[in-house]
Design an enzyme around this catalytic site. Structure first.
Site, PDB file in Angstrom:
ATOM      1  N   GLU A 191      -5.150   1.691  -7.134  1.00 21.96           N
ATOM      2  CA  GLU A 191      -5.480   2.699  -6.131  1.00 21.96           C
ATOM      3  C   GLU A 191      -6.838   3.355  -6.308  1.00 21.96           C
ATOM      4  O   GLU A 191      -7.461   3.776  -5.346  1.00 21.96           O
ATOM      5  CB  GLU A 191      -4.368   3.768  -6.116  1.00 21.96           C
ATOM      6  CG  GLU A 191      -3.095   3.187  -5.534  1.00 21.96           C
ATOM      7  CD  GLU A 191      -1.846   3.995  -5.839  1.00 21.96           C
ATOM      8  OE1 GLU A 191      -1.511   4.855  -5.037  1.00 21.96           O
ATOM      9  OE2 GLU A 191      -1.207   3.741  -6.874  1.00 21.96           O
ATOM     10  N   PHE A 228       0.821  -1.223   0.000  1.00 24.74           N
ATOM     11  CA  PHE A 228       0.000   0.000   0.000  1.00 24.74           C
ATOM     12  C   PHE A 228       0.847   1.262   0.000  1.00 24.74           C
ATOM     13  O   PHE A 228       0.394   2.320   0.439  1.00 24.74           O
ATOM     14  CB  PHE A 228      -0.971   0.002   1.200  1.00 24.74           C
ATOM     15  CG  PHE A 228      -1.756  -1.267   1.338  1.00 24.74           C
ATOM     16  CD1 PHE A 228      -2.667  -1.642   0.364  1.00 24.74           C
ATOM     17  CD2 PHE A 228      -1.565  -2.111   2.426  1.00 24.74           C
ATOM     18  CE1 PHE A 228      -3.386  -2.821   0.472  1.00 24.74           C
ATOM     19  CE2 PHE A 228      -2.281  -3.296   2.539  1.00 24.74           C
ATOM     20  CZ  PHE A 228      -3.194  -3.651   1.559  1.00 24.74           C
TER      21      PHE A 228
HETATM   22 MO1  MOS Z   1       1.163   3.109  -3.964  1.00 23.94          MO
HETATM   23  S1  MOS Z   1       0.695   4.414  -2.449  1.00 23.94           S
HETATM   24  O1  MOS Z   1       2.034   4.097  -5.030  1.00 23.94           O
HETATM   25  O2  MOS Z   1       1.941   1.738  -3.392  1.00 23.94           O
END
Ligand code: MOS
Length: 709
Positions: free
Chosen positions: A676, A242
């Protein structure tokens, strides 16, 4: 299956994961391994007055204790994203200064983990302590610097066009509101961990969950004065990242340095408690938004300012305002981003950095404006859609935002929405419906992939690009299977080893868009090498010639397209919540997400990415909040039980669908990535549903029961 979806297959690495065959960093079995346990600061600001390691050194099994007095040698890296990048610019054990509670101040190495941990607690540290800065209201704010170097000006989050002050003054309708989000932790299933193994002093092997194998290889090589080829990074599986596993944190740098000094393979695993303090978080934010509109809803002005907080030892501003110029058309626009310093660990990228808290504010404000004007919130967004990215001055490629809104509204039954707050109820509970937009940029970087066709009738695909649980194994396999005309079972994929061609970064939702065109090219190349039209033909020729394999490498890289187009993915979330107002018990009862991400490489794993992100967004909206003890500055979070995030019982069925077309301006596969985007817009959709249910506008996350009673 339609024109935007290629396949719908099960996760290629699913069986290995559920049976425990998949090996994570700390699980690698290395002969002669020793164990490290970190000593962390118990004050948040001050100096180390004295460290007494005498008793600890005598503890059974203890091999060495490192503190700032005998720090192992580390070179300062260039730390510029290109040659190297570390999360915290200050090197571990650099001096006696304490900048935040939980800062690493020592490492005990022993034969066993238990011995190292017990001995670590025998190290006596005395401090000269000063009052830490932990109250954001008392922090001096400055304009945020750019995080990616001064050439990338907009990364500062400041932009202006037209005259928003005049627009606000003359507007028929105007709203201004301030929104707050809480400090959040990445909380991946797999903790931060590393095994560092030196072959004498000039060759290092690192087993560490990293989202960026190639970047880590270069970074460790700079930290230890080696050539990149002298460093091998092995990370076939990650248990979630993440954003918190893209670069080395201090514990990992210290582990590799201590392992070199001792010439023993060394393992360091962070406890959950330690991870809350020194391995990143998403900063709390405070954002103020003003919207001005004509009575028909067309936006005349947008102002968006954001504040976030970094550590004393590095700079990271949560870039909340970056997305605002991409969202809605307006002649007058002003954004700014400010940053303050507190005695806390260094914040970093966390799933949709900026976009997630930024859209909580902007999409809540859009809902407030819709109520103010008496216009349906879906209509308000359709009315203000922008064809161009207003801060970059480029048209969007393959944008299907309107379709996301329309298809989502239809699937949810939005037309049946009541037009007043507190107008829906069921079984004695208030019901509310809410919606919000979702977005994330389409990014890509260069990537290389090797494909081998073997005489046993299988294909083998290798790249250092990896899979942090997102589905990369699956889509690499299915892409190669399609390109070679093989069943997916005949394709073996190996990821996450720096010995393989550089596959780029699993971050910024860019792995798919980087890797998939390279896989396609490598498959074409290997057939050319074999002088065959299909893999079957190549296999026949291998058997006839008694050759073992045909092999080729394919690469892909971004080109001129980014000068002509803005690449951005879009979506819309619609949700229903129920609320027992007497006890403040909120339940999310229904969810519809419609996404436009270009080509969908695999329907199942793509929908899973969105579902996982919606779940994470529900946590952000309703539960997640890392508080710092106002006296000692350590997070008041001890483990995964005291960091509240959703469990199965908190989550409804999440319906996910995809619309649009392949974005062929972007790359040969037309794919934009989906890691994301799903989290963006989740928290405002819920907050907007809460307003519909209750008439209360909650402008501070998380929306806990005390705010609802
Ligand atoms: Mo993501 S926050 O670019 O792993």
């Amino acid at each position: 299956m339609n024109k935007i979806t290629t396949t719908n297959i099960n996760r290629k690495d699913g069986q290995a994961k559920v049976t425990g065959i998949a090996t994570y960093a700390a699980e690698h079995q290395i002969p002669n391994l020793v164990h490290g346990y970190l000593i962390t600061a118990s004050i948040a600001s001050g100096k180390i007055k004295s460290v007494n390691t005498q008793t600890a050194e005598k503890y059974p099994g203890v091999i060495a204790i490192f503190t700032h007095k005998n720090a192992p040698k580390i070179s300062k890296p260039s730390n510029n994203f290109i040659n190297s990048k570390i999360y915290e610019a200050r090197l571990p054990l650099a001096d006696d200064t304490i900048h935040y509670a939980g800062q690493i101040i020592g490492l005990v190495v022993a034969e066993t983990f238990e011995q190292a941990k017990a001995a670590a607690h025998l190290v006596k540290v005395e401090y000269t302590s000063q009052k830490p800065i932990l109250d954001p209201q008392k922090v001096t704010l400055k304009n945020a610097p750019s995080m990616f170097g001064e050439d990338l000006k907009f990364a500062k989050g400041s932009f202006a066009t037209g005259n928003s002050t005049d627009a606000m003054a003359g507007a028929a309708a105007k709203i201004t509101a301030t929104y707050k989000t809480a400090t959040e932790l990445h909380a991946p299933m797999e903790p931060h961990a590393i095994i560092a193994q030196w072959q004498n002093s000039n060759s290092l092997t690192v087993y560490e969950p990293t989202q960026w194998v190639g970047g880590s290889q270069r970074t460790y090589s700079e930290l230890f004065g080696l050539a990149p080829e002298q460093v091998r990074i092995i990370t076939p599986f990650l248990g979630g990242g993440f954003g918190s596993k893209a670069f080395p944190w201090p514990h990992a740098i210290l582990c590799a340095a201590a392992a070199r000094k001792l010439q023993r393979p060394l393992k360091v695993v962070l406890s959950r408690r330690q991870m809350t303090a020194n391995a990143g978080h998403r900063s709390q934010t405070e954002q103020t938004i003003s919207l001005a509109a004509k009575t028909d809803g067309s936006l005349q002005g947008i102002e968006h300012t954001a504040k976030s907080y970094t550590s004393p030892v590095d700079v990271f501003a949560e870039p909340c305002t970056g997305i605002t110029p991409a969202m809605y058309a307006t002649p007058n626009l002003r954004t700014s981003q400010q940053m303050g310093v507190m005695n806390i660990g260094t914040p970093t990228f966390m799933r949709a950095p900026g976009e997630n808290p930024g859209l909580y504010a902007l999409e809540s404000a859009m809902d407030e404006l819709a109520w103010e004007l008496g216009i349906d919130p879906v209509e308000l967004r359709l009315k203000n859609e922008t064809k161009e990215h207003q801060s970059r001055g480029l048209p969007f490629s393959a944008k299907h935002f309107a379709e996301c809104l329309q298809v989502g509204a239809k699937q949810f039954g939005w037309e049946n929405r009541t037009q007043k707050p507190r107008s829906l109820s069921r079984d004695g509970k208030l019901i509310g419906w809410g919606m919000a937009a979702s977005t994330f940029p389409g990014l890509r970087s260069s990537a290389s992939v090797k494909v081998r066709l073997l005489a046993d009738g299988t294909a083998h695909v290798l790249t250092s690009g990896n899979d942090m649980g997102t589905g990369a194994y699956t889509i690499v396999a299915s892409t190669a299977a399609n390109a070679l005309g093989l069943p997916v079972e005949k394709v073996r994929v190996e990821l996450g080893d720096s010995l393989f061609p550089n596959g780029g970064m699993a971050g910024g939702s860019q792995m798919t868009a980087s890797l998939i065109p390279a896989v396609m090219t490598a498959c074409e190349e290997v057939l050319k090498t074999a002088q065959a039209k299909t893999a079957q033909e190549a296999f026949t020729s291998l058997r006839q010639s008694q050759r073992a394999a045909f092999e080729a490498t394919g690469s892909s890289a971004p080109g001129e397209e980014a000068k002509k187009w803005a690449f951005q993915s879009w979506g819309a979330h619609f949700c229903e919540i129920s609320l027992d107002e007497e006890i403040g018990r909120l339940q999310v009862t229904r969810w519809v997400s419609v996404m436009n991400i270009g080509k969908v490489m695999n329907a199942k794993t793509a929908a899973s990415q969105v579902r996982g992100a919606v779940i994470m967004g529900i946590g952000h909206a309703l539960m997640e909040d890392c508080q710092f003890d106002p006296n000692i500055g350590y997070p008041v979070v001890y483990d995964l039980a005291t960091y509240h995030y959703p469990t199965h019982a908190d989550i409804p069925r999440i319906d996910v669908s995809f619309v649009g077309e392949p974005d062929l301006n972007f790359n040969s596969a037309g794919v934009r990535g989906v890691g994301e985007i799903g989290i963006t817009g989740v928290s405002p959709a819920i907050a907007n549903a809460v307003y519909h249910a209750t008439g209360k506008r909650i402008r501070e996350l998380p929306i806990t029961p005390d705010k609802l009673i």
